[in-house]
Design a protein around this motif. Structure first.
Motif, mmCIF file in Angstrom:
data_model
loop_
_atom_site.group_PDB
_atom_site.id
_atom_site.type_symbol
_atom_site.label_atom_id
_atom_site.label_comp_id
_atom_site.label_asym_id
_atom_site.label_seq_id
_atom_site.Cartn_x
_atom_site.Cartn_y
_atom_site.Cartn_z
ATOM 1 N N ASP A 43 -23.239 -54.707 -10.261
ATOM 2 C CA ASP A 43 -22.335 -54.984 -11.381
ATOM 3 C C ASP A 43 -22.999 -55.931 -12.365
ATOM 4 O O ASP A 43 -23.757 -56.823 -11.979
ATOM 5 N N GLU A 44 -22.689 -55.743 -13.638
ATOM 6 C CA GLU A 44 -23.090 -56.684 -14.671
ATOM 7 C C GLU A 44 -21.877 -57.544 -14.976
ATOM 8 O O GLU A 44 -20.825 -57.031 -15.354
ATOM 9 N N LEU A 45 -22.022 -58.848 -14.781
ATOM 10 C CA LEU A 45 -20.919 -59.788 -14.937
ATOM 11 C C LEU A 45 -21.143 -60.672 -16.154
ATOM 12 O O LEU A 45 -22.272 -60.903 -16.564
ATOM 13 N N ASP A 46 -20.053 -61.170 -16.691
ATOM 14 C CA ASP A 46 -20.093 -62.205 -17.716
ATOM 15 C C ASP A 46 -19.378 -63.419 -17.155
ATOM 16 O O ASP A 46 -18.262 -63.302 -16.640
ATOM 17 N N VAL A 47 -20.022 -64.570 -17.258
ATOM 18 C CA VAL A 47 -19.454 -65.817 -16.761
ATOM 19 C C VAL A 47 -19.223 -66.723 -17.967
ATOM 20 O O VAL A 47 -20.174 -67.122 -18.643
ATOM 21 N N SER A 48 -17.952 -67.036 -18.231
ATOM 22 C CA SER A 48 -17.633 -67.851 -19.401
ATOM 23 C C SER A 48 -17.454 -69.315 -19.022
ATOM 24 O O SER A 48 -17.097 -69.648 -17.897
ATOM 25 N N VAL A 49 -17.727 -70.165 -20.013
ATOM 26 C CA VAL A 49 -17.607 -71.614 -19.883
ATOM 27 C C VAL A 49 -16.868 -72.097 -21.115
ATOM 28 O O VAL A 49 -17.309 -71.834 -22.233
ATOM 29 N N GLU A 50 -15.778 -72.800 -20.900
ATOM 30 C CA GLU A 50 -15.041 -73.362 -22.027
ATOM 31 C C GLU A 50 -14.541 -74.751 -21.661
ATOM 32 O O GLU A 50 -13.892 -74.930 -20.628
ATOM 33 N N VAL A 51 -14.867 -75.729 -22.490
ATOM 34 C CA VAL A 51 -14.373 -77.092 -22.278
ATOM 35 C C VAL A 51 -12.915 -77.119 -22.708
ATOM 36 O O VAL A 51 -12.577 -76.729 -23.825
ATOM 37 N N VAL B 231 -19.519 -81.959 -9.446
ATOM 38 C CA VAL B 231 -18.187 -81.361 -9.395
ATOM 39 C C VAL B 231 -17.251 -82.351 -8.720
ATOM 40 O O VAL B 231 -17.508 -82.812 -7.607
ATOM 41 N N HIS B 232 -16.198 -82.676 -9.426
ATOM 42 C CA HIS B 232 -15.200 -83.626 -8.931
ATOM 43 C C HIS B 232 -13.996 -82.889 -8.335
ATOM 44 O O HIS B 232 -13.410 -83.310 -7.343
ATOM 45 N N ARG B 233 -13.621 -81.780 -8.966
ATOM 46 C CA ARG B 233 -12.474 -80.998 -8.524
ATOM 47 C C ARG B 233 -12.704 -79.556 -8.926
ATOM 48 O O ARG B 233 -13.283 -79.277 -9.974
ATOM 49 N N LEU B 234 -12.225 -78.644 -8.072
ATOM 50 C CA LEU B 234 -12.380 -77.225 -8.348
ATOM 51 C C LEU B 234 -11.164 -76.479 -7.834
ATOM 52 O O LEU B 234 -10.732 -76.714 -6.701
ATOM 53 N N GLU B 235 -10.631 -75.626 -8.669
ATOM 54 C CA GLU B 235 -9.547 -74.735 -8.252
ATOM 55 C C GLU B 235 -9.947 -73.336 -8.678
ATOM 56 O O GLU B 235 -10.292 -73.105 -9.843
ATOM 57 N N CYS B 236 -9.931 -72.406 -7.739
ATOM 58 C CA CYS B 236 -10.450 -71.071 -7.999
ATOM 59 C C CYS B 236 -9.466 -70.013 -7.506
ATOM 60 O O CYS B 236 -8.841 -70.171 -6.456
ATOM 61 N N ARG B 237 -9.332 -68.937 -8.301
ATOM 62 C CA ARG B 237 -8.481 -67.812 -7.922
ATOM 63 C C ARG B 237 -9.302 -66.537 -8.051
ATOM 64 O O ARG B 237 -9.888 -66.261 -9.090
ATOM 65 N N TYR B 238 -9.334 -65.791 -6.962
ATOM 66 C CA TYR B 238 -10.078 -64.531 -6.931
ATOM 67 C C TYR B 238 -9.098 -63.384 -7.135
ATOM 68 O O TYR B 238 -8.080 -63.300 -6.455
ATOM 69 N N ALA B 239 -9.410 -62.484 -8.064
ATOM 70 C CA ALA B 239 -8.513 -61.374 -8.374
ATOM 71 C C ALA B 239 -9.045 -60.042 -7.841
ATOM 72 O O ALA B 239 -8.307 -59.277 -7.224
ATOM 73 N N LYS B 240 -10.310 -59.774 -8.112
ATOM 74 C CA LYS B 240 -10.934 -58.515 -7.691
ATOM 75 C C LYS B 240 -12.380 -58.789 -7.320
ATOM 76 O O LYS B 240 -12.992 -59.724 -7.846
ATOM 77 N N PRO B 241 -12.947 -57.955 -6.464
ATOM 78 C CA PRO B 241 -14.329 -58.201 -6.056
ATOM 79 C C PRO B 241 -15.350 -57.654 -7.057
ATOM 80 O O PRO B 241 -15.118 -56.643 -7.718
ATOM 81 N N GLN C 215 -14.472 -68.224 -16.191
ATOM 82 C CA GLN C 215 -13.999 -66.919 -15.750
ATOM 83 C C GLN C 215 -15.198 -66.004 -15.531
ATOM 84 O O GLN C 215 -16.156 -66.032 -16.302
ATOM 85 N N VAL C 216 -15.126 -65.216 -14.460
ATOM 86 C CA VAL C 216 -16.122 -64.188 -14.197
ATOM 87 C C VAL C 216 -15.434 -62.851 -14.449
ATOM 88 O O VAL C 216 -14.351 -62.592 -13.891
ATOM 89 N N THR C 217 -16.054 -62.026 -15.304
ATOM 90 C CA THR C 217 -15.482 -60.716 -15.620
ATOM 91 C C THR C 217 -16.537 -59.634 -15.427
ATOM 92 O O THR C 217 -17.746 -59.905 -15.469
ATOM 93 N N ALA C 218 -16.063 -58.419 -15.229
ATOM 94 C CA ALA C 218 -16.919 -57.231 -15.201
ATOM 95 C C ALA C 218 -16.275 -56.206 -16.117
ATOM 96 O O ALA C 218 -15.090 -55.879 -15.944
ATOM 97 N N ASP D 97 -11.155 -66.667 -11.725
ATOM 98 C CA ASP D 97 -10.813 -67.730 -12.673
ATOM 99 C C ASP D 97 -10.964 -69.066 -11.973
ATOM 100 O O ASP D 97 -10.575 -69.192 -10.807
ATOM 101 N N ALA D 98 -11.473 -70.057 -12.687
ATOM 102 C CA ALA D 98 -11.601 -71.385 -12.078
ATOM 103 C C ALA D 98 -11.359 -72.492 -13.094
ATOM 104 O O ALA D 98 -11.674 -72.348 -14.271
ATOM 105 N N SER D 99 -10.798 -73.582 -12.604
ATOM 106 C CA SER D 99 -10.726 -74.844 -13.327
ATOM 107 C C SER D 99 -11.692 -75.770 -12.615
ATOM 108 O O SER D 99 -11.588 -75.964 -11.400
#
Length: 131
Positions: free
Chosen positions: A72-80, A57-67, A93-96, A103-105
């Protein structure tokens, strides 16, 4: 390149005393999803290590919206979203239940494992990135 989704369930070890996911665990979920994205394309972290390559990991920017919460069953997406000769930029993105939680870059660098200097993608990964 299309998005990849990896399912995760929240266990007690992921949470604080109130049953809420500890913030750093979202980053662990994202790391697992990126590793599974590689695996889906026929590559593994160990296979890269064996060729003298590491993805860091060279750089990371993350925003938390809800806990997220215990069980919980989560889905973690990866998109180039961008790439260069030795760097990949991901949107994750992590969603429930379809609701965004985090959300993260994430920028990943390809480095030679002994000197930790940037190197071009190995041929197998370069082929995946061109598709």
């Amino acid at each position: 390149m299309s998005a990849f989704t990896f399912p995760v369930r929240v266990y007690i070890e992921d949470t604080d005393a109130g049953g809420i996911v500890y913030y750093v665990n979202y980053l662990k979920y994202m790391e697992r999803a990126r590793s599974e994205w590689l695996r889906q394309h026929g590559l593994t972290q160990q296979g890269l290590f064996d060729t003298g390559i590491q993805l860091v990991v060279h750089r990371l920017e993350c925003r938390y919206a809800k806990p997220a919460r215990l069980d919980d069953e989560l889905d973690v997406s990866v998109e180039v979203v961008d790439r260069s000769a030795c760097r990949l930029s991901f949107h994750q993105q992590v969603t429930a239940r379809g609701e965004p939680l985090c959300d993260a870059s994430v920028d990943i660098a390809c480095v030679e494992s002994t000197r930790l200097r940037p190197v071009r993608w190995p041929p197998a990964l370069a082929t995946v990135l061109r598709e």
